[in-house]
Design a protein around this motif. Structure first.
Motif, short mmCIF file in Angstrom:
data_model
loop_
_atom_site.label_atom_id
_atom_site.label_comp_id
_atom_site.label_asym_id
_atom_site.label_seq_id
_atom_site.Cartn_x
_atom_site.Cartn_y
_atom_site.Cartn_z
N LEU A 268 0.28 -1.19 -0.21
CA LEU A 268 0.01 0.26 -0.16
C LEU A 268 0.38 1.36 -0.37
O LEU A 268 2.17 1.13 0.58
CB LEU A 268 -1.14 0.38 1.36
N PRO A 269 0.26 2.27 -0.91
CA PRO A 269 1.01 3.83 -0.52
C PRO A 269 1.99 4.57 0.99
O PRO A 269 2.93 4.64 0.13
CB PRO A 269 -0.17 4.49 -1.18
N SER A 270 1.22 4.06 2.09
CA SER A 270 2.33 4.74 2.71
C SER A 270 3.35 3.51 3.39
O SER A 270 4.12 3.42 4.07
CB SER A 270 1.41 4.95 4.41
N LEU A 271 3.14 2.60 2.85
CA LEU A 271 4.12 1.05 4.21
C LEU A 271 5.26 1.06 2.78
O LEU A 271 5.76 1.17 1.90
CB LEU A 271 3.13 -0.64 3.86
N GLU A 272 6.41 1.06 4.33
CA GLU A 272 7.79 0.99 4.22
C GLU A 272 8.10 -0.11 2.86
O GLU A 272 9.32 -0.24 2.40
CB GLU A 272 8.42 1.15 4.84
N THR A 273 7.17 -1.18 3.42
CA THR A 273 7.67 -2.70 2.47
C THR A 273 5.98 -3.65 2.27
O THR A 273 5.29 -2.97 3.46
CB THR A 273 8.96 -3.48 3.10
N ALA A 274 6.69 -4.33 1.68
CA ALA A 274 4.95 -4.80 1.26
C ALA A 274 5.59 -6.06 1.96
O ALA A 274 5.97 -6.76 2.77
CB ALA A 274 5.26 -6.18 0.42
N TYR A 275 3.65 -6.31 2.24
CA TYR A 275 3.46 -7.24 3.95
C TYR A 275 2.80 -8.71 2.94
O TYR A 275 2.39 -8.80 2.12
CB TYR A 275 2.13 -7.11 4.58
N MET A 276 3.51 -9.87 3.27
CA MET A 276 3.76 -10.64 2.57
C MET A 276 3.46 -11.98 3.71
O MET A 276 3.73 -11.59 4.61
CB MET A 276 5.20 -11.26 1.80
N SER A 277 2.57 -13.26 3.13
CA SER A 277 1.90 -14.05 3.21
C SER A 277 1.40 -14.35 4.93
O SER A 277 1.72 -14.63 5.94
CB SER A 277 3.47 -15.41 3.95
N PRO A 278 0.12 -13.18 4.59
CA PRO A 278 -0.99 -12.97 6.05
C PRO A 278 -1.38 -14.57 5.60
O PRO A 278 -2.05 -14.93 5.06
CB PRO A 278 -1.56 -11.84 5.43
N GLY A 279 -0.99 -14.96 7.70
CA GLY A 279 -2.63 -16.37 7.48
C GLY A 279 -2.12 -16.80 8.90
O GLY A 279 -2.13 -16.04 10.12
N HIS A 280 -2.66 -17.61 8.54
CA HIS A 280 -3.21 -19.24 9.82
C HIS A 280 -3.90 -17.89 10.71
O HIS A 280 -3.47 -17.77 12.06
CB HIS A 280 -2.19 -19.88 10.90
N CYS A 281 -5.37 -17.78 10.58
CA CYS A 281 -5.71 -16.44 11.24
C CYS A 281 -6.74 -17.25 12.17
O CYS A 281 -6.86 -18.49 12.20
CB CYS A 281 -6.24 -15.77 10.54
N SER A 282 -6.88 -16.21 13.34
CA SER A 282 -7.92 -16.75 13.68
C SER A 282 -9.26 -15.06 14.12
O SER A 282 -8.73 -14.23 13.29
CB SER A 282 -7.88 -17.02 15.62
N VAL A 283 -10.98 -15.21 14.61
CA VAL A 283 -11.28 -14.56 14.89
C VAL A 283 -11.74 -14.32 16.10
O VAL A 283 -12.15 -14.53 16.93
CB VAL A 283 -13.14 -14.34 13.94
#
Length: 437
Positions: A268-283
């Motif tokens: 995203l425009p304001s991020l210094e680096t890309a975010y990668m491999s988001p996962g193994h989530c809970s709610v």
């Protein structure tokens, strides 16, 4: 632990006897490791714990797994009087990865009967991991009728569901029913199989939607492995679980096309680096009915370092969950309403796509004006949008794909005020939009 879902402090860490979370996991008997031993790298693998308060036992119960490799694993449970432990190891519940010779080291015959033929669970002399699960990633939950269940599984034969006996914390094993894809030992297969990537299941019931939501991760758990979050839903706890296109995930499906892709690699425009491999989530579901998607993420920095992330989540008009683009920072969804004047102007849109791979999705500058949409890409892609005046709901149509979503004002990672859109497409893709205020 955290007081704001943003700043975190560790109170226990380490897979060893010094971890205060456990009282007897690494005692002289080391029962949890008698079947698996160490993992392939020589360490003791204690993976993917999930904690629930058992109202009948009046105990906090932790379900967790130990592993030797990608198919040889065990799901165990431990109990505590306090959420933060210490947890006392109780027993092993489910085994995977056994052979004809090692099945006697499991509880298979104790559950199934000593005369049960083990051959259907094998491919030759080894465990058939295309049809049966790797016993990791347990998640315990209550259904709308107050019955407790456990969903679990990783890659291999798919994601499985078993009822839990609240009196004991042990699984309730059903009768085998091939027509219902139910196995007496492992339970009911919900989705997946044939050793396609699908793991880390989290299943929860939302009373406002009167719907069960099953979130899983596809891809390989590493920075460039395409790890990502997918969503299916059902009006019954035991399924059928389907995506925005009305499809479930069968064993032989091309699975990248199945399941709403809620999040993948992005910049995203304001991020210094890309975010990668988001996962193994809970709610997390708060008492005031707010929803928070919790997961871990890696970064485009040539390492496998990862951090926990929490994004506020809400449902679109069709009841599909969408996560806001930035980490939660006290924003409110639904109380603020919007008009055409509020959303006309310069936006940055990002489509998470549908693929499973290392691609990093980036934003395209987009102009919204008079219900029309124009993207500043090579094709000058045209589209349209429809805002429900004085609401937070907006629908965007691009290339004949309809994305129904929500609007919310929040703060980006750099502290800038932004107006955000998050929408689920009828093609299983998620569209994010950001407008700087």
């Amino acid at each position: 632990q955290s007081a704001d879902l943003h700043s975190w402090k560790s109170f226990a860490s380490g897979v060893n006897g010094n971890n205060p979370l456990f009282s007897n996991l690494f005692d002289d008997e080391m029962k949890a490791f008698q079947y698996t031993g160490t993992f392939t790298d020589g360490s003791y693998a204690v993976w993917a714990p999930d904690v629930i308060y058992n109202e009948v036992m009046q105990k906090w119960v932790m379900y967790f797994s130990t592993s030797h490799d990608y198919r040889t694993s065990v799901i165990h449970f431990a109990t505590a009087d306090d959420l933060k432990g210490p947890y006392e190891y109780q027993d092993a519940l489910l085994y995977s990865g056994f052979s004809k010779d090692t099945v006697t080291d499991t509880n298979f015959y104790a559950i199934m009967g000593k005369d049960t033929d083990v051959k259907p669970y094998l491919a030759g002399i080894q465990y058939n991991n295309k049809n049966y699960p790797n016993c990791i990633d347990p998640c315990a939950f209550y259904d709308k009728d107050g019955k407790m269940w456990m969903v679990y599984g990783s890659w291999s034969g798919g994601i499985y569901l078993l009822e839990i006996d609240e009196q004991t914390g042990y699984p309730v094993h059903p009768e085998t029913n091939k027509d219902l894809d139910t196995d007496a030992y492992y339970g009911k297969r919900l989705i997946g199989g044939n050793h396609n990537s699908c793991e880390g299941p989290y299943l929860y019931y939302d009373e406002d939607q009167d719907m069960y939501y099953l979130l899983v991760s596809y891809g390989e758990l590493k920075r460039t492995g395409g790890y990502q979050i997918r969503c299916f839903r059902s009006d019954r706890v035991d399924g059928e679980y389907v995506d925005t296109m009305g499809n479930t995930l069968e064993k032989g499906d091309f699975h990248s096309k199945r399941g709403l892709k809620m999040m993948g690699n992005y910049l995203l425009p304001s991020l210094e680096t890309a975010y990668m491999s988001p996962g193994h989530c809970s709610v997390l579901q708060s008492t005031d009915h707010k929803l928070y998607l919790v997961h871990h993420t890696r970064f485009d920095n040539e390492t496998e370092n990862h951090e926990p992330r929490v994004h506020q989540m809400a449902y679109n008009e069709d009841g599909w969950p969408v996560a806001l683009p930035f980490a939660t920072a006290g924003e409110v969804i639904g109380e603020q309403t919007y008009t055409q004047e509020d959303i006309c102007g310069r936006w940055y849109f990002l489509n998470h796509g549908i693929e499973i791979g290392p691609k990093i999705h980036e934003c395209t500058e987009t102009i919204l004006k008079d219900s029309s949409l124009k993207m500043m890409n090579e094709d000058q892609t045209q589209g349209s949008y429809d805002l429900q005046e004085n609401s937070c709901y907006m629908t965007i149509i691009i290339d004949e794909v309809t994305y129904k979503g929500i609007l919310a004002d929040m703060t980006d990672e750099a502290g800038n005020p932004v107006r955000c859109f998050a929408g689920a497409g009828d093609n299983n893709e998620t569209l994010w939009g950001i407008m700087y205020l």
